[in-house]
Design an enzyme around this catalytic site. Structure first.
Site, PDB file in Angstrom:
ATOM      1  CG  PHE A 106      -0.345   0.389   2.527  1.00 40.12           C
ATOM      2  CD1 PHE A 106      -0.402   1.701   2.983  1.00 40.12           C
ATOM      3  CD2 PHE A 106       0.277  -0.553   3.330  1.00 40.12           C
ATOM      4  CE1 PHE A 106       0.138   2.072   4.195  1.00 40.12           C
ATOM      5  CE2 PHE A 106       0.821  -0.192   4.555  1.00 40.12           C
ATOM      6  CZ  PHE A 106       0.760   1.117   4.994  1.00 40.12           C
ATOM      7  CE  LYS A 107       3.825   1.190   5.373  1.00 37.23           C
ATOM      8  NZ  LYS A 107       4.709   0.670   6.387  1.00 37.23           N
ATOM      9  CG  ASP A 108       4.222   0.468  -4.262  1.00 39.90           C
ATOM     10  OD1 ASP A 108       5.413   0.753  -4.045  1.00 39.90           O
ATOM     11  OD2 ASP A 108       3.843  -0.686  -4.538  1.00 39.90           O
ATOM     12  CB  ALA A 111       6.565   5.667  -1.328  1.00 41.34           C
ATOM     13  CB  THR A 140       7.935   2.221   5.146  1.00 42.21           C
ATOM     14  OG1 THR A 140       6.664   2.204   5.774  1.00 42.21           O
ATOM     15  CG2 THR A 140       8.323   3.663   4.877  1.00 42.21           C
TER      16      THR A 140
END
Length: 433
Positions: A106-108, A111, A140
């Site tokens: 999900f952090k794509d 970021a 992350t």
């Protein structure tokens, strides 16, 4: 848009300063001075809009005063070059799959957005090199490293706890080279986070190099995560299932659920939220007692949630006027042991054929146990289960296929800098850079 510090002792900042600096001078987290509600007609028509169209409307409310429309649109559309579908698991439980980006986590979203926004500000100002410090408990590091890989004027240092991230996760940020340096800390995630925070407040270090953070303490990392909650609502509305919509968020450092709560302030029609914890249950206990008591994190099979002092609790607390009852009115909690998480992964696969990662399993279980009559729940499947292959294979007695994107990372050679958890050692390393 102006930003203030949760600690209330730092000067008001512009968006550019909040993004470039990451942390306020008084060690507080930046908060927008106001949250703009989105118009009723946006929600009336949301099911007919694409993910990118929805995200741009949300981004405009957060960043539109500071970034020209065409630039912001380009940043949003370039960030979201992949889908985040809601997939049916049972009649009342859906999985919001956030693992279709470059690093399958999900952090794509946050970021990639932050990398592009930071680059925009650096180019605008003609600034020198910025050094991004990021602590990771798993996903992350890979999302930030890949989001910033090859970006001119930015060097990334990824701090991760030795032996406490999955081998596949580790490959995703230790094999890249170029402008990415992996730092292997002899400690836990909280030690990594402490090194990052101490670096920001060290005067000598900040005179030596320009520092910022890509953890969810940075407003450009956590605010864009609101995009996929609006998109989830749009998908559920299209299915006719959005009237009593409940969202369950597997929670570690609380950036993810914090962005959801900002979305609710903007008018997102979510009935309530559930924060699903693993054995690191500091927030769960806060909900029960009204006392926030950080403690050392413990290692679990849902390692990205192994956080004993979640940074973004300060933002949640601020958002609700430091009112425990107000927080409890919107958020309930759940906490699960490794045994319960494993049991849930098995059960979901046996009953539905769906394979959860350990974090998503926490979310699914909290919905199954907590949904009320008439409610429909969406849990966040925060990473592809293959990123936790050893764990998932052991639980299911299978051999989960590793997607081609992950296989590509595993072919590289691991390179990392060993580091103690002593800030003096980390400072000395950075001063020599």
């Amino acid at each position: 848009m102006q930003f203030y510090s949760t600690n209330g002792q730092a000067p008001i900042a512009t968006l550019e300063k909040a993004v470039v600096k990451g942390l306020a001078e008084d060690k507080g987290l930046y908060m927008p001075e106001r949250i703009k509600p989105l118009p009723k007609e946006f929600f009336d028509n949301i099911e007919n809009l694409s993910f990118q169209e929805i995200a741009y409307k949300v981004a405009d409310a957060f960043f539109g005063e500071d970034v020209p429309a065409e630039d912001l649109k380009r940043i949003v559309y370039d960030t979201l070059a992949f889908d985040c579908p809601c997939v049916k698991v049972t009649d009342t439980i859906y999985s919001l799959e956030l693992f279709h980006g470059p690093t399958l986590a999900f952090k794509d979203v946050g970021a990639r957005f932050m990398a592009r926004l930071l680059q925009y500000f650096l180019k605008k100002e003609g600034a020198g090199q910025v050094n991004v410090l990021v602590a990771t408990s798993g996903d992350t590091g890979s999302a930030v490293a890949n989001g910033f890989l090859g970006v001119d004027g930015i060097h990334v240092y990824v701090l991760y706890p030795k032996g406490k991230v999955s081998p596949i996760q580790e490959c995703q940020f230790t094999t890249l080279g170029q402008n990415i340096t992996a730092v292997e800390v002899d400690g836990v995630f909280d030690d990594c986070q402490a090194l990052v925070k101490n670096a920001f407040i060290d005067k000598e270090l900040n005179e030596h190099m320009q520092l910022t953070s890509a953890n969810s303490i940075n407003v450009a990392r956590f605010l864009p995560q609101a995009f996929y909650y609006f998109y989830a609502y749009a998908q559920m509305k299209k299915k006719g299932l959005a009237n009593q919509f409940v969202v369950c968020v597997p929670s570690g450092n609380f950036g993810n659920i914090c962005s959801a709560l900002f979305g609710k302030r903007m008018g997102l029609p979510v009935k309530r939220f559930i924060a699903a914890n693993n054995a690191n249950d500091v927030f769960f206990k806060y909900l029960q007692t009204g006392k926030y008591e950080p403690k050392a994190s413990v290692q679990t099979i849902a390692n990205a949630m192994d956080v004993g002092d979640p940074s973004n609790f300060a933002r949640v607390y601020e958002l609700y006027g430091k009112n425990h009852n107000a927080i409890c009115a919107d958020i309930s909690g759940a906490t699960y042991t490794d045994e319960q998480i494993a049991e849930t992964i098995k059960e979901v696969k046996a009953e539905t054929g769906y394979v959860c990662d350990p974090h998503g399993a926490c979310g699914y279980r909290a919905l199954k146990e907590g949904l009320k009559e008439g409610e429909v729940g969406v849990f966040l499947e925060t990473a592809h289960p293959a990123k936790f292959k050893d764990t998932v294979d052991r639980i299911l007695g299978g051999d989960i296929e590793i997607p081609a994107k992950l296989q590509a990372f595993m072919k590289g050679t691991k390179q990392s800098v060993p580091m103690s958890k002593d800030f003096a050692d980390f400072k000395q390393f950075l001063m020599a850079e």
